[in-house]
Design an enzyme around this catalytic site. Sequence first.
Site, mmCIF file in Angstrom:
data_model
loop_
_atom_site.group_PDB
_atom_site.id
_atom_site.type_symbol
_atom_site.label_atom_id
_atom_site.label_comp_id
_atom_site.label_asym_id
_atom_site.label_seq_id
_atom_site.Cartn_x
_atom_site.Cartn_y
_atom_site.Cartn_z
ATOM 1 C CG ASP A 10 -7.966 -3.548 8.392
ATOM 2 O OD1 ASP A 10 -6.796 -3.797 8.096
ATOM 3 O OD2 ASP A 10 -8.595 -2.577 7.897
ATOM 4 N NE ARG A 24 -4.187 -1.765 1.956
ATOM 5 C CZ ARG A 24 -4.272 -2.925 2.561
ATOM 6 N NH1 ARG A 24 -3.307 -3.306 3.383
ATOM 7 N NH2 ARG A 24 -5.289 -3.720 2.360
ATOM 8 N NE ARG A 31 -10.962 -7.550 4.159
ATOM 9 C CZ ARG A 31 -10.268 -6.654 3.449
ATOM 10 N NH1 ARG A 31 -9.251 -6.014 3.992
ATOM 11 N NH2 ARG A 31 -10.600 -6.400 2.207
ATOM 12 C CG HIS A 89 -6.418 -0.166 5.823
ATOM 13 N ND1 HIS A 89 -7.276 -1.220 6.049
ATOM 14 C CD2 HIS A 89 -6.311 -0.059 4.477
ATOM 15 C CE1 HIS A 89 -7.669 -1.717 4.887
ATOM 16 N NE2 HIS A 89 -7.103 -1.030 3.915
HETATM 17 P P1 6V0 Z 1 -10.248 1.729 -9.498
HETATM 18 O O1 6V0 Z 1 -11.311 0.769 -9.905
HETATM 19 O O2 6V0 Z 1 -9.036 1.858 -10.320
HETATM 20 O O3 6V0 Z 1 -10.957 3.152 -9.339
HETATM 21 C C1 6V0 Z 1 -10.280 4.340 -9.102
HETATM 22 C C2 6V0 Z 1 -11.025 5.423 -9.829
HETATM 23 O O4 6V0 Z 1 -10.424 6.678 -9.538
HETATM 24 C C3 6V0 Z 1 -11.000 5.262 -11.353
HETATM 25 O O5 6V0 Z 1 -12.329 5.223 -11.855
HETATM 26 C C4 6V0 Z 1 -10.237 6.494 -11.827
HETATM 27 O O6 6V0 Z 1 -10.696 6.972 -13.070
HETATM 28 C C5 6V0 Z 1 -10.519 7.464 -10.702
HETATM 29 N N1 6V0 Z 1 -9.599 8.594 -10.656
HETATM 30 C C6 6V0 Z 1 -8.265 8.606 -10.868
HETATM 31 N N2 6V0 Z 1 -7.789 9.853 -10.763
HETATM 32 C C7 6V0 Z 1 -8.835 10.657 -10.464
HETATM 33 C C8 6V0 Z 1 -8.966 12.049 -10.219
HETATM 34 N N3 6V0 Z 1 -7.914 12.865 -10.243
HETATM 35 N N4 6V0 Z 1 -10.196 12.521 -9.968
HETATM 36 C C9 6V0 Z 1 -11.258 11.700 -9.937
HETATM 37 N N5 6V0 Z 1 -11.190 10.378 -10.137
HETATM 38 C C10 6V0 Z 1 -9.986 9.863 -10.406
HETATM 39 O O7 6V0 Z 1 -9.747 1.386 -8.023
HETATM 40 P P2 6V0 Z 1 -10.623 0.761 -6.845
HETATM 41 O O8 6V0 Z 1 -11.967 1.376 -6.889
HETATM 42 O O9 6V0 Z 1 -10.491 -0.715 -6.852
HETATM 43 O O10 6V0 Z 1 -9.843 1.308 -5.541
HETATM 44 C C11 6V0 Z 1 -9.865 2.668 -5.192
HETATM 45 C C12 6V0 Z 1 -8.986 2.947 -3.993
HETATM 46 O O11 6V0 Z 1 -9.570 2.395 -2.817
HETATM 47 C C13 6V0 Z 1 -7.581 2.360 -4.081
HETATM 48 O O12 6V0 Z 1 -6.662 3.311 -3.587
HETATM 49 C C14 6V0 Z 1 -7.657 1.157 -3.161
HETATM 50 O O13 6V0 Z 1 -6.395 0.766 -2.665
HETATM 51 C C15 6V0 Z 1 -8.553 1.712 -2.085
HETATM 52 N N6 6V0 Z 1 -9.183 0.732 -1.194
HETATM 53 C C16 6V0 Z 1 -9.249 1.040 0.130
HETATM 54 C C17 6V0 Z 1 -9.850 0.181 1.035
HETATM 55 C C18 6V0 Z 1 -9.896 0.552 2.485
HETATM 56 O O14 6V0 Z 1 -10.311 -0.246 3.321
HETATM 57 N N7 6V0 Z 1 -9.500 1.748 2.858
HETATM 58 C C19 6V0 Z 1 -10.428 -1.021 0.580
HETATM 59 C C20 6V0 Z 1 -10.399 -1.311 -0.738
HETATM 60 C C21 6V0 Z 1 -9.750 -0.475 -1.734
#
Ligand code: 6V0
Length: 332
Positions: free
Chosen positions: A165, A105, A168, A192
């Site tokens: 977490d 991460r 889970r 986390h």
């Molecule tokens: P994803 O499916 O790649 O979605 C990310 C989205 O962000 C995409 O649709 C991009 O287009 C968009 N994006 C990128 N840059 C920008 C910007 N400047 N402005 C607006 N939108 C933008 O990733 P996913 O949805 O799977 O994960 C998103 C994030 O959540 C990641 O950083 C993961 O690591 C995090 N998570 C955190 C968790 C937690 O418990 N805190 C759990 C799961 C995932």
Amino acid sequence: EAFFRPIASAGPPSPTKRHTKISVIGAGNVGMAIAQTILTQDLADELVLVDAKADKLRGEMLDLQHAAAFLPRTKIHASVDYAVTVGSDLCIVTAGARQIPGESRLNLLQRNVALFRNIIPPLAKYSPETILLIVSNPVDVLTYVSWKLSRFPSNRVIGSGTNLDSSRFRFLIADHLDVNAQDVQAYMIGEHGDSSVALWSSISVGGVPVLSFLEKQQIRYEKETLENIHKQVVNSAYEVISLKGYTSWAIGYSAANLARSLLRNQRKIHPVSVLAKGLYGIDGGEVFLSLPAQLGRGGVLGVTNVPLTDEEAQKLRDSAKTILEVQSQLGI
Ligand code: 6V0
């Protein structure tokens, strides 16, 4: 002629029920799982999606709007322009670079800090009273970054932290003891992910402290099983990502659960990432990490004074130190 023959106007908004607006930034797997859970749980009158990819965003918005006949009434908008978020009560930030299988991460950080410089200031400008809930990883550092970039008071900047977490953890304990996960009180705190701290001493099921129960019954102290459960929690995200490419459903419910406690003023306790400076001997600097915090309409209302063993407190301080070292390289 009007479709309806009007009989009475809707009247002024109820003084007790405010119009609630939630903005979700990032319409990826995680943002959309959060959005759909918010819709099915009837948590907002207005739901806004923002993403950098206009086509994908419009597609996601239409797909959700097409479910309107099956859902509580919620106005859904989407735009690449942050003006659409104006007056939000809660902004949930999931935008970010996706975690590549095997990537830690912390490696994601530099990529995401650059994105946050374009995301947080406009959110703060359009919704100066909003609560920010940060989900993007590494969540603890990005919550700190968001606090700095927004200049908000720290009670209104929260990271989803170890809320996931902990769920889970509760699932695995419940599965092991064959009980309902909702009856399991158990917290993971700290960072986390990799250095999270399991609070074994305070786990209870239906009010019965689990460790002392096992000891009293002279059931063999299942230290190995417990350690395996902790390892499984830490590996959970990596396992799901290696199997399906991303995690979404559990974080969707976890974030919606936080949204409910915040916006409905539930005063519920959740392990979430909060400014932890000065707590549990964390004194090296400004650091966000997860502690059991009471959440309500004002954001973080307080932090539970949970008794930690020396080992648990030391692990927490070690996490804080790791996070601070990373933060010192950011220039924020
Ligand atoms: P994803 O499916 O790649 O979605 C990310 C989205 O962000 C995409 O649709 C991009 O287009 C968009 N994006 C990128 N840059 C920008 C910007 N400047 N402005 C607006 N939108 C933008 O990733 P996913 O949805 O799977 O994960 C998103 C994030 O959540 C990641 O950083 C993961 O690591 C995090 N998570 C955190 C968790 C937690 O418990 N805190 C759990 C799961 C995932």
